[in-house]
Design a protein around this motif. Structure first.
Motif, PDB file in Angstrom:
ATOM      1  N   ILE A   6       0.831  -1.202   0.000  1.00  0.00           N
ATOM      2  CA  ILE A   6       0.000   0.000   0.000  1.00  0.00           C
ATOM      3  C   ILE A   6       0.868   1.256   0.000  1.00  0.00           C
ATOM      4  N   ALA A   7       1.859   1.317   0.893  1.00  0.00           N
ATOM      5  CA  ALA A   7       2.626   2.553   1.106  1.00  0.00           C
ATOM      6  C   ALA A   7       3.594   2.867  -0.029  1.00  0.00           C
ATOM      7  N   ILE A   8       4.309   1.898  -0.528  1.00  0.00           N
ATOM      8  CA  ILE A   8       5.346   2.164  -1.528  1.00  0.00           C
ATOM      9  C   ILE A   8       4.760   2.782  -2.797  1.00  0.00           C
ATOM     10  N   PRO A   9       3.676   2.234  -3.367  1.00  0.00           N
ATOM     11  CA  PRO A   9       3.117   2.904  -4.556  1.00  0.00           C
ATOM     12  C   PRO A   9       2.644   4.329  -4.266  1.00  0.00           C
ATOM     13  N   ILE A  10       2.061   4.562  -3.099  1.00  0.00           N
ATOM     14  CA  ILE A  10       1.604   5.911  -2.755  1.00  0.00           C
ATOM     15  C   ILE A  10       2.784   6.875  -2.737  1.00  0.00           C
ATOM     16  N   ILE A  11       3.879   6.452  -2.121  1.00  0.00           N
ATOM     17  CA  ILE A  11       5.066   7.302  -2.054  1.00  0.00           C
ATOM     18  C   ILE A  11       5.632   7.535  -3.450  1.00  0.00           C
ATOM     19  N   LEU A  12       5.746   6.492  -4.249  1.00  0.00           N
ATOM     20  CA  LEU A  12       6.363   6.609  -5.571  1.00  0.00           C
ATOM     21  C   LEU A  12       5.542   7.463  -6.533  1.00  0.00           C
ATOM     22  N   ILE A  13       4.215   7.447  -6.423  1.00  0.00           N
ATOM     23  CA  ILE A  13       3.414   8.266  -7.338  1.00  0.00           C
ATOM     24  C   ILE A  13       3.353   9.724  -6.889  1.00  0.00           C
ATOM     25  N   ARG A  14       3.650   9.978  -5.615  1.00  0.00           N
ATOM     26  CA  ARG A  14       3.643  11.362  -5.120  1.00  0.00           C
ATOM     27  C   ARG A  14       4.968  12.083  -5.372  1.00  0.00           C
ATOM     28  N   LEU A  15       6.007  11.358  -5.699  1.00  0.00           N
ATOM     29  CA  LEU A  15       7.304  11.984  -5.969  1.00  0.00           C
ATOM     30  C   LEU A  15       7.246  12.771  -7.267  1.00  0.00           C
ATOM     31  N   PRO A  16       7.878  13.953  -7.294  1.00  0.00           N
ATOM     32  CA  PRO A  16       7.994  14.661  -8.580  1.00  0.00           C
ATOM     33  C   PRO A  16       8.832  13.821  -9.551  1.00  0.00           C
ATOM     34  N   ALA A  17       8.555  13.977 -10.829  1.00  0.00           N
ATOM     35  CA  ALA A  17       9.265  13.176 -11.844  1.00  0.00           C
ATOM     36  C   ALA A  17      10.770  13.401 -11.788  1.00  0.00           C
ATOM     37  N   ASP A  18      11.216  14.580 -11.356  1.00  0.00           N
ATOM     38  CA  ASP A  18      12.647  14.860 -11.319  1.00  0.00           C
ATOM     39  C   ASP A  18      13.267  14.648  -9.935  1.00  0.00           C
ATOM     40  N   TYR A  19      12.588  13.934  -9.065  1.00  0.00           N
ATOM     41  CA  TYR A  19      13.060  13.749  -7.694  1.00  0.00           C
ATOM     42  C   TYR A  19      14.453  13.105  -7.638  1.00  0.00           C
ATOM     43  N   PHE A  20      14.727  12.140  -8.477  1.00  0.00           N
ATOM     44  CA  PHE A  20      16.013  11.441  -8.461  1.00  0.00           C
ATOM     45  C   PHE A  20      17.016  12.027  -9.455  1.00  0.00           C
ATOM     46  N   ASP A  21      16.679  13.145 -10.083  1.00  0.00           N
ATOM     47  CA  ASP A  21      17.583  13.812 -11.013  1.00  0.00           C
ATOM     48  C   ASP A  21      18.577  14.638 -10.197  1.00  0.00           C
ATOM     49  N   THR A  22      19.838  14.276 -10.237  1.00  0.00           N
ATOM     50  CA  THR A  22      20.854  14.949  -9.415  1.00  0.00           C
ATOM     51  C   THR A  22      21.102  16.388  -9.863  1.00  0.00           C
ATOM     52  N   ARG A  23      20.609  16.758 -11.035  1.00  0.00           N
ATOM     53  CA  ARG A  23      20.775  18.141 -11.509  1.00  0.00           C
ATOM     54  C   ARG A  23      19.779  19.090 -10.852  1.00  0.00           C
ATOM     55  N   THR A  24      18.708  18.552 -10.255  1.00  0.00           N
ATOM     56  CA  THR A  24      17.673  19.374  -9.631  1.00  0.00           C
ATOM     57  C   THR A  24      17.966  19.495  -8.139  1.00  0.00           C
ATOM     58  N   PRO A  25      18.157  20.731  -7.643  1.00  0.00           N
ATOM     59  CA  PRO A  25      18.441  20.882  -6.204  1.00  0.00           C
ATOM     60  C   PRO A  25      17.212  20.538  -5.354  1.00  0.00           C
ATOM     61  N   ARG A  26      17.465  19.964  -4.186  1.00  0.00           N
ATOM     62  CA  ARG A  26      16.401  19.643  -3.224  1.00  0.00           C
ATOM     63  C   ARG A  26      16.733  20.319  -1.905  1.00  0.00           C
ATOM     64  N   HIS A  27      15.773  21.020  -1.365  1.00  0.00           N
ATOM     65  CA  HIS A  27      15.951  21.668  -0.065  1.00  0.00           C
ATOM     66  C   HIS A  27      14.747  21.309   0.798  1.00  0.00           C
ATOM     67  N   TRP A  28      14.986  20.526   1.841  1.00  0.00           N
ATOM     68  CA  TRP A  28      13.898  20.059   2.685  1.00  0.00           C
ATOM     69  C   TRP A  28      13.655  21.049   3.818  1.00  0.00           C
ATOM     70  N   MET A  29      12.424  21.526   3.947  1.00  0.00           N
ATOM     71  CA  MET A  29      11.999  22.463   4.996  1.00  0.00           C
ATOM     72  C   MET A  29      12.878  23.718   5.021  1.00  0.00           C
ATOM     73  N   LYS A  30      13.267  24.196   3.870  1.00  0.00           N
ATOM     74  CA  LYS A  30      14.187  25.323   3.750  1.00  0.00           C
ATOM     75  C   LYS A  30      13.636  26.590   4.413  1.00  0.00           C
ATOM     76  N   ASP A  31      12.344  26.823   4.294  1.00  0.00           N
ATOM     77  CA  ASP A  31      11.753  28.065   4.773  1.00  0.00           C
ATOM     78  C   ASP A  31      11.146  27.955   6.170  1.00  0.00           C
ATOM     79  N   HIS A  32      11.472  26.913   6.925  1.00  0.00           N
ATOM     80  CA  HIS A  32      10.918  26.728   8.261  1.00  0.00           C
ATOM     81  C   HIS A  32      11.907  27.195   9.336  1.00  0.00           C
ATOM     82  N   HIS A  33      11.392  27.378  10.515  1.00  0.00           N
ATOM     83  CA  HIS A  33      12.223  27.781  11.663  1.00  0.00           C
ATOM     84  C   HIS A  33      13.314  26.727  11.883  1.00  0.00           C
ATOM     85  N   PRO A  34      14.542  27.154  12.251  1.00  0.00           N
ATOM     86  CA  PRO A  34      15.652  26.196  12.425  1.00  0.00           C
ATOM     87  C   PRO A  34      15.352  25.073  13.418  1.00  0.00           C
TER      88      PRO A  34
END
Length: 143
Positions: A33-61
């Motif tokens: 149940i969980a793995i397909p839900i997670i995989l379909i919610r990922l952006p198509a470029d999630y594993f593209d190393t050229r696209t920067p990822r910043h997790w919770m960048k705009d939240h309080h430290p």
């Protein structure tokens, strides 16, 4: 075959074996149940190393640190569960991939990209995404 079970029961009591079996079945169903839900919610470029990822960048430290701790704990559980699923029913490699994507460590993105770029894994993920009308994953060209 009964000799094998008798030998195992000498080391592990029957109630623990039953518990492990039940946990394995629950884990198997949970990953189905969980793995397909997670995989379909990922952006198509999630594993593209050229696209920067910043997790919770705009939240309080403080929230960011607490979130990172929780995310790494959950990732560790997924990696451990995925490893166990290599030996019991379940989607071990995909579960480990989700766990790795939650962990924070140096060169993680390159490891993720290397795992996802494996033909059988990429094909399985894109097949799941196709069933839910999601675009296939975009990966950086191998260098």
């Amino acid at each position: 075959m009964s000799e094998v079970f008798e030998t195992i029961q000498q080391w592990i009591p029957a109630h623990i074996l039953i518990g492990i079996t039940i946990a394995s079945i629950i884990g198997f169903i949970g990953t189905l149940i969980a793995i397909p839900i997670i995989l379909i919610r990922l952006p198509a470029d999630y594993f593209d190393t050229r696209t920067p990822r910043h997790w919770m960048k705009d939240h309080h430290p403080v929230l960011r640190v607490m979130g990172l701790i929780i995310k790494n704990l959950v990732g560790s559980v997924f990696v451990l569960a995925g490893f166990i699923m290599l030996f019991v029913p379940g989607q071990g490699v995909l579960t480990m991939l989700i766990g790795i994507s939650l962990l924070d460590f140096p060169r993680k993105r390159e490891l993720e990209a290397r795992i996802v770029s494996q033909h059988s894994i990429l094909k399985a993920i894109n097949s799941i995404r196709h069933r839910f009308n999601k675009p296939p994953l975009i990966l950086a060209p191998r260098s």
